[in-house]
Design a protein around this motif. Structure first.
Motif, mmCIF file in Angstrom:
data_model
loop_
_atom_site.group_PDB
_atom_site.id
_atom_site.type_symbol
_atom_site.label_atom_id
_atom_site.label_comp_id
_atom_site.label_asym_id
_atom_site.label_seq_id
_atom_site.Cartn_x
_atom_site.Cartn_y
_atom_site.Cartn_z
ATOM 1 N N UNK A 161 0.809 -1.213 0.000
ATOM 2 C CA UNK A 161 0.000 0.000 0.000
ATOM 3 C C UNK A 161 0.848 1.271 0.000
ATOM 4 N N UNK A 162 1.995 1.231 0.659
ATOM 5 C CA UNK A 162 2.839 2.416 0.759
ATOM 6 C C UNK A 162 3.822 2.543 -0.401
ATOM 7 N N UNK A 189 7.737 4.700 6.214
ATOM 8 C CA UNK A 189 7.720 3.478 7.024
ATOM 9 C C UNK A 189 6.289 3.277 7.537
ATOM 10 N N UNK A 190 5.590 2.225 7.124
ATOM 11 C CA UNK A 190 4.210 2.021 7.574
ATOM 12 C C UNK A 190 4.132 1.887 9.087
ATOM 13 N N UNK A 191 3.026 2.400 9.667
ATOM 14 C CA UNK A 191 2.877 2.285 11.124
ATOM 15 C C UNK A 191 1.431 1.971 11.534
ATOM 16 N N UNK A 192 0.523 2.932 11.496
ATOM 17 C CA UNK A 192 -0.865 2.657 11.877
ATOM 18 C C UNK A 192 -1.647 2.094 10.699
ATOM 19 N N UNK A 193 -2.522 1.171 11.013
ATOM 20 C CA UNK A 193 -3.506 0.648 10.063
ATOM 21 C C UNK A 193 -4.883 0.855 10.687
ATOM 22 N N UNK A 194 -5.927 0.418 9.998
ATOM 23 C CA UNK A 194 -7.254 0.464 10.615
ATOM 24 C C UNK A 194 -8.194 -0.510 9.938
ATOM 25 N N UNK A 219 -10.669 -1.757 4.908
ATOM 26 C CA UNK A 219 -9.436 -1.867 5.685
ATOM 27 C C UNK A 219 -8.377 -1.014 5.001
ATOM 28 N N UNK A 220 -7.492 -0.467 5.788
ATOM 29 C CA UNK A 220 -6.379 0.265 5.191
ATOM 30 C C UNK A 220 -5.145 0.138 6.072
ATOM 31 N N UNK A 222 -5.754 6.134 -1.939
ATOM 32 C CA UNK A 222 -4.490 6.204 -2.672
ATOM 33 C C UNK A 222 -4.694 6.271 -4.179
ATOM 34 N N UNK A 223 -5.945 6.186 -4.625
ATOM 35 C CA UNK A 223 -6.227 6.234 -6.056
ATOM 36 C C UNK A 223 -6.852 7.556 -6.483
ATOM 37 N N UNK A 224 -7.476 8.267 -5.559
ATOM 38 C CA UNK A 224 -8.101 9.542 -5.888
ATOM 39 C C UNK A 224 -7.019 10.588 -6.122
ATOM 40 N N UNK A 225 -7.008 11.279 -7.261
ATOM 41 C CA UNK A 225 -6.010 12.338 -7.492
ATOM 42 C C UNK A 225 -6.115 13.400 -6.396
ATOM 43 N N UNK A 226 -4.986 13.914 -5.917
ATOM 44 C CA UNK A 226 -5.028 14.889 -4.819
ATOM 45 C C UNK A 226 -5.975 16.053 -5.063
ATOM 46 N N UNK A 227 -6.033 16.551 -6.292
ATOM 47 C CA UNK A 227 -6.884 17.707 -6.575
ATOM 48 C C UNK A 227 -8.364 17.385 -6.462
ATOM 49 N N UNK A 228 -8.716 16.105 -6.497
ATOM 50 C CA UNK A 228 -10.126 15.716 -6.431
ATOM 51 C C UNK A 228 -10.575 15.384 -5.014
#
Length: 429
Positions: free
Chosen positions: A140-141, A151-156, A315-316, A391-397
């Motif tokens: 994912x990262x 460095x991955x840390x929290x998930x949910x 989940x993420x 992680x798929x949505x463009x930042x501007x959207x």
């Protein structure tokens, strides 16, 4: 909305005139004064430290780290939802902190690509930490160019919480697993003066639930395409929007959901004003014990012909990671000590046991004091996982999608208008 960070923006801000244009409005932000050239001072920028879930555990961890490393000072900078903007401003001034603790979403998606933060893959391996990370988190990262952003840390985990005591009071015999059952339950709950599904229709919680419902008729690949491109015209996407509108206009969501926020949502559920909520781990950890003991976690009910065979959850693994800034590379020995300490099994277990956090790292610890978090961790074959679109949505959207979400939760808005609002959010992307 602030435009997303670009390489041109960084280069332009490198000149004195441009920097004077970009920075004055935010010159008071804490991170601008946060950089410290002292090699014995590590500057960490985080959302933890006030009321954010896990803050007491994090502050205690910093105290232990300082005691174990007496020659190294740690300056802790704290921001809330504005952390990304504050960090970007400090980076433009070349005064950014050394380590940033934030999620992978919206503005942060572009950071590694434009040089605001660095690829940490080689550090992960050199420091022998790869085996500490869950494979799903590493995937994912990692961006499309093979760079590990942080460095991955929290998930949910993000299930649906059902207050069984309120359902029983309304005469709802079982947790709804179909749309028809959910509509029937909503009518019975309303007859008793209880809001059915509470949701922050005016913020990110509503956006996530809307995305989850739309995916009822989408495969993972189809969902990835829709949220990457803003194309909601496929048959599955249109059926998912129709399903959402049917539920909304049948009274499934709390009144005036389009104006509610995440805080309103958790308050309504935690005070028994509402029977159902879409709750990530941090929200589940806040459910009072007298409510938690009557609460079950499960998935979102399905409609006939769904692409999934079980009720759905999200989940993420991208909730918080440790990003290294260009300034941080100048103090890489100090950064290594900090990341190693935070990755230690005893540190990780404290976040799980004391704060009810889900982690992107391997651990045998269990959230025994947070029964709903633990129950969500145990959800397996009885639910189906759909795609978290962040992680798929463009930042501007990203922010325009929140506006589209509020429009979507407004009763009477047609399915065609919902689709148009979602697609319009991508036009500036």
């Amino acid at each position: 909305m602030h435009s997303p960070l670009t390489r041109r923006g960084f280069l332009a801000a490198g000149s004195g005139a441009a920097a004077a244009t970009v920075l004055p409005g935010l010159s008071g932000c804490s991170a601008l004064a946060g950089a410290d050239s002292d090699p014995h001072t590590l500057v960490v920028h985080s959302q933890l430290g006030t009321t954010a879930p896990g803050s007491p555990t994090y502050l205690a961890a910093l105290d232990r780290f300082r005691k174990e490393n007496p020659g190294l000072k740690v300056k802790n900078l704290i921001n809330g939802d504005d952390l990304a903007q504050v960090y970007e401003t400090s980076r433009l001034a070349r005064k950014e902190p050394d380590v940033v603790m934030v999620n992978l979403y919206d503005k942060t998606l572009a950071w590694t690509d434009v040089g605001a933060t660095v690829d940490v893959k080689d550090h992960l391996d050199a420091w022998g930490l790869r085996e500490r990370v869950l494979p799903q988190a590493l995937a994912a990262w990692t961006d499309g160019k093979g760079r590990l952003r942080a460095f991955p840390y929290f998930a949910t985990n993000w299930p649906i919480a059902y207050n069984r005591a309120l359902l029983d009071r309304a005469g709802v015999d079982a947790i709804p697993t179909t749309g028809d059952e959910l509509i029937s339950a909503a009518r019975k709950l309303r007859a008793k003066g209880i809001a059915p599904v509470t949701v922050g229709g005016n913020d990110w919680t509503g956006q996530k639930l809307l995305a989850q419902i739309i995916q009822t008729f989408l495969t993972e690949d189809e969902a990835r395409h829709a949220y990457s491109t803003g194309d909601f015209g496929s048959r599955g996407a249109r059926e998912g929007i129709d399903y959402f509108v049917t539920l909304r206009d049948a009274g499934v969501f709390a009144d005036k959901a389009q104006g509610l926020t995440s805080d309103t949502m958790t308050t309504q559920f935690n005070t028994r004003a509402a029977a159902i909520e879409s709750a990530m781990s941090s929200a589940l950890a806040k459910v009072p014990a007298d409510v938690a003991r009557h609460t079950e976690v499960g998935g979102w009910p399905l409609a006939g012909g769904a692409a999934h065979d079980k009720p759905t959850i999200l989940r993420t693994y991208t909730l918080i990671g440790f990003w290294i800034s260009p300034n941080g590379t100048k103090k890489i020995d100090a950064v290594e000590k900090f990341v190693r300490f935070m990755y230690r099994p005893d540190t990780v277990s404290r976040f799980i046991e004391e704060s009810g956090r889900d982690m992107a790292l391997r651990s045998d610890a269990v959230s025994t004091d947070f029964p709903l978090v633990a129950a969500a961790q145990r959800l397996g074959s009885e639910v189906s996982q759909v795609l978290l679109p962040d992680v798929y949505v463009p930042p501007a959207a990203a922010q325009p999608l929140i506006t589209a979400t509020s429009t979507s939760f407004t009763r009477g808005t047609s399915a065609a208008k919902v689709r148009a609002a979602l697609e319009t959010a991508y036009r500036s992307a």
